[in-house]
Design an enzyme around this catalytic site. Structure first.
Site, PDB file in Angstrom:
ATOM      1  N   SER A  88      33.757  59.048  47.259  1.00 24.81           N
ATOM      2  CA  SER A  88      32.636  59.651  46.530  1.00 24.81           C
ATOM      3  C   SER A  88      31.357  59.837  47.338  1.00 24.81           C
ATOM      4  CB  SER A  88      32.308  58.819  45.282  1.00 24.81           C
ATOM      5  OG  SER A  88      33.229  59.097  44.253  1.00 24.81           O
ATOM      6  N   SER A 114      27.838  58.567  40.068  1.00 24.60           N
ATOM      7  CA  SER A 114      29.015  59.090  40.759  1.00 24.60           C
ATOM      8  C   SER A 114      29.783  60.029  39.835  1.00 24.60           C
ATOM      9  CB  SER A 114      29.924  57.964  41.254  1.00 24.60           C
ATOM     10  OG  SER A 114      30.824  58.461  42.239  1.00 24.60           O
ATOM     11  N   LYS A 165      29.694  63.208  47.890  1.00 23.40           N
ATOM     12  CA  LYS A 165      28.723  63.794  46.960  1.00 23.40           C
ATOM     13  C   LYS A 165      27.344  63.952  47.606  1.00 23.40           C
ATOM     14  CE  LYS A 165      30.813  62.185  42.591  1.00 23.40           C
ATOM     15  NZ  LYS A 165      31.945  61.375  43.038  1.00 23.40           N
TER      16      LYS A 165
END
Length: 531
Positions: A165, A367, A168
């Site tokens: 993640s 997230s 991102k």
């Protein structure tokens, strides 16, 4: 001097008698202390008088000697008091552009005021922690001084690894760079006739603009997600104004192309990626984290909208059906009220998302995979790429390249990091954060302000114990997949220096242990001056 009055004489007599009485009753030690105080006061007064005399006579509040020196120097303007021989110190830039030499720090600059860590000092702090058996292979680290943009310590920093993640961060920087922090995503209802009446069988079309935060819940306040209820209010009002009380409803998802199911398949962490959905396709009342998901978020959103129109006195005949609201398979660009899609179509009502800055912050704090994929597609649309997984990957990569970030060997396959085909280096992600801190790129600042705070917010709320050094100091994006643990963010070290870091490890078998190891590494940065 006038003669003193009798009461003044009596007052002085009483004071004298009192003082002599205290002196007679004082101990030997007290008398010595009083004598020393009196002598010190006299000496201080003599020194002060001597200093004034030595400095020379005064004239109108300025020493004449000082005035003579000032008259003998050449005036250079402003309020500089020392002549031209001493140049004013130049301030170093807060952040030098990558690939260029920073201005040499002066003795008076902020860079010297806050000492820089050294590579050797960081190695002493981090390398023992990198030996933790819970970490997999590879283990890559990049620590960068945010003020200069230079890497201070690296361990396999250029090695490509699955980021999970923390990709991102790149998604957010790319979207902000392409669209700006004030950009808002529109959801629109259009009717075919120029006067707002629905021709073509009395059909109106709900056009998805790519806002996953569009909500069916009531919204309050000035800064809130776009509300489907508010869109229904405006649509019903526009229809009644045109004399229309009965319509058929279509919904348009043609803004996106390619598969809508993420490569990981059906998953509680992400809905099918479609430009029309409400509450991220969640089937419960949650607003972040895993949740049961709709199999067809667009159809569910259209059915909810039809129900809201009926509640407002508009008859909606039949079930909502897929439809196209504009030529070329794309909705009217921007969805602005009054703008036509194909000939005769007009926007009846529009709602807008929160600013892109708020969406980026929400994406990073929680997230949020749905927002991440939406922002990647918004970046693709801005670049003229197809709004698909492939088009979004190309568009994000192009934006990072335009920011002169180190992309050698990198592959970006999605916006969320759920795809294991993503491969980037710790050095790239650290420099993404450096760019977000760059004074020349204030539009990227939401990437920093959206980072979770250790022990307090987002995905770091439950990490870092109350007595952990990094608690409240470390701000970082987390990344977790099976066998993948990553952490990237910012920390202020013990000397007050802002550092940027990216830690990545793949092949882990103890996810909790690996997570704790990465947290200890970030805490180590907070705890040391590392010189």
């Amino acid at each position: 001097m006038p003669e003193a009055r009798s009461w003044q004489v009596r007052w002085w007599q009483n004071r004298w008698q009192s003082a002599t009485g205290r002196w007679r009753s004082a101990t030997v030690e007290q008398r010595r202390t009083w004598r020393l105080s009196a002598v010190s006061a006299v000496v201080g007064l003599v020194v002060a008088v001597a200093s004034v005399v030595a400095a020379g006579p005064w004239d109108s509040g300025q020493r004449t000697a000082e005035r003579a020196r000032a008259a003998g120097s050449t005036a250079t303007g402003g309020e500089r008091h020392g002549g031209p021989s001493r140049a004013a110190p130049s301030a170093s830039p807060v952040l030098a552009p990558l690939g260029t030499a920073a201005v040499a720090p002066s003795p008076d600059s902020g860079d010297d005021a806050v000492p820089r860590p050294t590579g050797a000092g960081l190695a002493d702090a981090l390398e023992p922690l990198l030996d933790d058996g819970a970490l997999g292979r590879p283990r890559s680290v990049s620590v960068v001084d945010a003020a200069t943009g230079r890497q201070v310590y690296g361990a396999r920093a250029d090695t490509q690894a699955v980021p999970a993640s923390i990709i991102k961060l790149a998604t957010g920087v790319a979207a902000l760079s392409a669209l700006g922090p004030d950009h808002r995503i529109r959801t629109t209802v259009v009717g075919p006739d120029g006067d707002g009446k629905a021709g073509d069988g009395d059909r109106i079309v709900l056009v998805g603009g790519g806002d996953p935060t569009l909500t069916a819940h009531p919204v309050k306040g000035a800064d809130h997600p776009a509300g489907l209820r508010r869109l229904a209010d405006r649509t019903a009002a526009a229809l009644r104004e045109s004399g229309t009380e009965s319509v058929r409803l279509g919904y348009d998802t043609s803004l996106y192309s390619g598969p809508d199911l993420h490569p990981i398949g059906p998953n509680e962490n992400i809905s099918p990626v479609t430009p029309l959905m409400i509450d991220e396709g969640r089937l419960d009342d949650s607003d972040h984290g895993p949740a049961p998901r709709s199999e067809d978020p667009a159809a569910d959103a259209a059915r909810a909208f039809a129900s809201m129109l009926r509640d407002r006195g508009i008859e909606v005949r039949g079930e909502p059906r897929p439809a196209k609201a504009a030529k070329g398979g794309k909705p009217a660009k921007g969805g602005k009220a009054g703008k036509a899609g194909k000939a005769g179509e007009k926007a009846l009502a529009t709602v807008r998302s929160q600013p892109l800055s708020a969406l980026v912050e929400r994406m990073l704090t929680n997230s949020d995979n749905d927002i991440a994929e939406a922002l990647a597609r918004q970046t693709a649309i801005a670049a003229g790429e197809p709004a698909s997984f492939d088009g979004a990957g190309r568009a994000v990569t192009a934006r990072l390249r335009a920011l002169r970030l180190p992309l050698s060997g990198a592959r970006i396959a999605d916006g969320s990091g759920l795809d294991r085909a993503d491969h980037v280096s710790a050095a790239l992600l650290a420099q993404v954060l450096v760019r977000a801190a760059d004074p020349d790129h204030p539009e990227l600042r939401p990437v920093l302000t959206g980072l979770p705070v250790a022990g307090f917010t987002g995905t770091l709320r439950g990490r870092y114990a109350r007595d952990a050094v990094g608690r409240g100091v470390v701000r970082a994006k987390t990344g977790t997949l099976t066998g993948v643990n990553t952490l990237a963010g910012t920390v202020v070290d013990a000397d007050g220096r802002l550092l940027v870091f990216a830690f990545m490890t793949n092949g882990t078998t103890d996810p909790q242990g690996a997570q704790r190891a990465l947290d200890r590494m970030a805490s180590a940065l907070a705890n040391c001056g590392c010189r």
